[in-house]
Design a protein around this motif. Structure first.
Motif, PDB file in Angstrom:
ATOM      1  N   ASP A  59      11.598  23.272 -79.609  1.00  0.00           N
ATOM      2  CA  ASP A  59      12.773  22.961 -80.418  1.00  0.00           C
ATOM      3  C   ASP A  59      14.026  23.182 -79.595  1.00  0.00           C
ATOM      4  OD1 ASP A  59      11.104  22.551 -82.559  1.00  0.00           O
ATOM      5  OD2 ASP A  59      11.278  24.618 -83.278  1.00  0.00           O
ATOM      6  N   GLU A  60      14.973  22.297 -79.805  1.00  0.00           N
ATOM      7  CA  GLU A  60      16.249  22.460 -79.131  1.00  0.00           C
ATOM      8  C   GLU A  60      17.273  22.874 -80.164  1.00  0.00           C
ATOM      9  OE1 GLU A  60      17.640  20.042 -76.132  1.00  0.00           O
ATOM     10  OE2 GLU A  60      15.720  19.131 -75.690  1.00  0.00           O
ATOM     11  N   ALA A  61      18.156  23.739 -79.759  1.00  0.00           N
ATOM     12  CA  ALA A  61      19.209  24.179 -80.665  1.00  0.00           C
ATOM     13  C   ALA A  61      20.223  23.053 -80.834  1.00  0.00           C
ATOM     14  CB  ALA A  61      19.903  25.408 -80.099  1.00  0.00           C
ATOM     15  N   ARG A  62      20.842  23.006 -81.981  1.00  0.00           N
ATOM     16  CA  ARG A  62      21.923  22.043 -82.203  1.00  0.00           C
ATOM     17  C   ARG A  62      23.078  22.399 -81.287  1.00  0.00           C
ATOM     18  NH1 ARG A  62      20.491  24.005 -86.871  1.00  0.00           N
ATOM     19  NH2 ARG A  62      22.445  25.107 -87.181  1.00  0.00           N
ATOM     20  N   PRO A  63      23.797  21.401 -80.774  1.00  0.00           N
ATOM     21  CA  PRO A  63      24.941  21.697 -79.909  1.00  0.00           C
ATOM     22  C   PRO A  63      25.904  22.648 -80.612  1.00  0.00           C
ATOM     23  CG  PRO A  63      24.472  19.336 -79.907  1.00  0.00           C
ATOM     24  CD  PRO A  63      23.590  19.965 -80.950  1.00  0.00           C
ATOM     25  N   GLY A  64      26.323  23.661 -79.872  1.00  0.00           N
ATOM     26  CA  GLY A  64      27.277  24.622 -80.412  1.00  0.00           C
ATOM     27  C   GLY A  64      26.656  25.683 -81.291  1.00  0.00           C
ATOM     28  N   SER A  65      25.348  25.677 -81.423  1.00  0.00           N
ATOM     29  CA  SER A  65      24.711  26.696 -82.257  1.00  0.00           C
ATOM     30  C   SER A  65      23.831  27.586 -81.391  1.00  0.00           C
ATOM     31  CB  SER A  65      23.874  26.034 -83.353  1.00  0.00           C
ATOM     32  OG  SER A  65      22.737  25.432 -82.781  1.00  0.00           O
ATOM     33  N   SER A  66      23.528  28.756 -81.914  1.00  0.00           N
ATOM     34  CA  SER A  66      22.643  29.677 -81.212  1.00  0.00           C
ATOM     35  C   SER A  66      21.211  29.356 -81.607  1.00  0.00           C
ATOM     36  CB  SER A  66      22.967  31.124 -81.601  1.00  0.00           C
ATOM     37  OG  SER A  66      24.249  31.463 -81.163  1.00  0.00           O
ATOM     38  N   PRO A  67      20.282  29.428 -80.660  1.00  0.00           N
ATOM     39  CA  PRO A  67      18.886  29.148 -81.004  1.00  0.00           C
ATOM     40  C   PRO A  67      18.246  30.267 -81.828  1.00  0.00           C
ATOM     41  CG  PRO A  67      19.082  29.717 -78.683  1.00  0.00           C
ATOM     42  CD  PRO A  67      20.472  29.654 -79.239  1.00  0.00           C
ATOM     43  N   PHE A  68      18.870  31.443 -81.844  1.00  0.00           N
ATOM     44  CA  PHE A  68      18.315  32.587 -82.569  1.00  0.00           C
ATOM     45  C   PHE A  68      19.419  33.304 -83.334  1.00  0.00           C
ATOM     46  CE2 PHE A  68      15.862  32.095 -78.627  1.00  0.00           C
ATOM     47  CZ  PHE A  68      14.607  31.861 -79.161  1.00  0.00           C
ATOM     48  N   ALA A  69      19.006  34.004 -84.361  1.00  0.00           N
ATOM     49  CA  ALA A  69      19.948  34.860 -85.071  1.00  0.00           C
ATOM     50  C   ALA A  69      20.349  36.010 -84.146  1.00  0.00           C
ATOM     51  CB  ALA A  69      19.299  35.404 -86.340  1.00  0.00           C
ATOM     52  N   ARG A  70      21.508  36.547 -84.387  1.00  0.00           N
ATOM     53  CA  ARG A  70      21.990  37.677 -83.586  1.00  0.00           C
ATOM     54  C   ARG A  70      21.950  38.951 -84.427  1.00  0.00           C
ATOM     55  NH1 ARG A  70      25.960  36.417 -79.174  1.00  0.00           N
ATOM     56  NH2 ARG A  70      25.796  34.205 -78.796  1.00  0.00           N
ATOM     57  N   VAL A  71      21.833  40.073 -83.725  1.00  0.00           N
ATOM     58  CA  VAL A  71      21.932  41.367 -84.389  1.00  0.00           C
ATOM     59  C   VAL A  71      23.410  41.628 -84.664  1.00  0.00           C
ATOM     60  CG1 VAL A  71      19.825  42.246 -83.295  1.00  0.00           C
ATOM     61  CG2 VAL A  71      22.037  42.622 -82.190  1.00  0.00           C
ATOM     62  N   GLY A  72      23.710  42.696 -85.378  1.00  0.00           N
ATOM     63  CA  GLY A  72      25.103  43.052 -85.650  1.00  0.00           C
ATOM     64  C   GLY A  72      25.873  43.323 -84.366  1.00  0.00           C
TER      65      GLY A  72
END
Length: 192
Positions: free
Chosen positions: A2-15
């Protein structure tokens, strides 16, 4: 992959104040892996399943959620292991693959057949961190059933194995257990 959408992160981030995986390192590695995955020539910039399994990222505040990255790496490792298996079969035949699997399984079985409490060496230093013998032996018993009795077992059970901490000779040497489990993962990923 899977490729991330342009301008988006491929994963959620921690706080922002929590530690996750360094986003630049993860992105760089996944870009390289994606390039290899999509390459016309599978030998170009090859990445092995072993490299994926051994990949480690520095901790960084506000980084990627480690469990999500680890899960993606597990899937990637499985895909690359399948490719390696298919390449071996296409170039040297299925018998060569079966011999390789058989040799690896035989080495692993020899250690698994050792008596409980004697499967791995004990740390030389008295205060060294080690793995609880009972926990490791329990997983070894399950692995023996998988290898010899065809009891189903997911490779993720081995990947996610966690052992209680012991001290010194009260446990097994961590590095030796970890290297052994890497070989088990390699075998299981090559079979499944």
């Amino acid at each position: 992959m899977d490729e991330a959408r342009p301008g988006s992160s491929p994963f959620a981030r921690v706080g922002r104040r929590e530690f996750g995986y360094n986003t630049r390192q993860v992105d760089r590695f996944l870009t390289k892996a994606r390039g290899y995955y999509n390459a016309e020539d599978p030998d170009s910039e090859a990445i092995s399943s072993n490299e994926v399994r051994a990949m480690a990222f520095d901790p960084a505040k506000g980084g990627y959620e480690p469990q999500a990255v680890d899960a993606a790496l597990d899937r990637l490792e499985d895909v690359f292991a399948q490719r390696e298996r298919d390449l071996l079969i296409s170039t040297k035949g299925e018998d060569a693959w079966l011999r390789q699997i058989g040799r690896t399984a035989a080495v692993l079985r020899r250690r698994l057949h050792r008596p409980a409490g004697e499967r791995f060496r004990r740390p030389a230093k008295e205060k060294s961190s080690s793995y609880a013998i009972e926990d490791v032996d329990r997983l070894c018993d399950e692995l023996l059933q998988y290898l010899e009795d065809d009891v189903p077992m997911s490779v993720d059970v081995v990947r996610r194995a966690v052992f209680r901490e012991a001290r010194g000779a009260d446990g097994y040497e961590e590095n030796q257990v970890d290297v052994f489990l890497d070989r088990v993962v390699e075998l299981m990923a090559g079979i499944d």
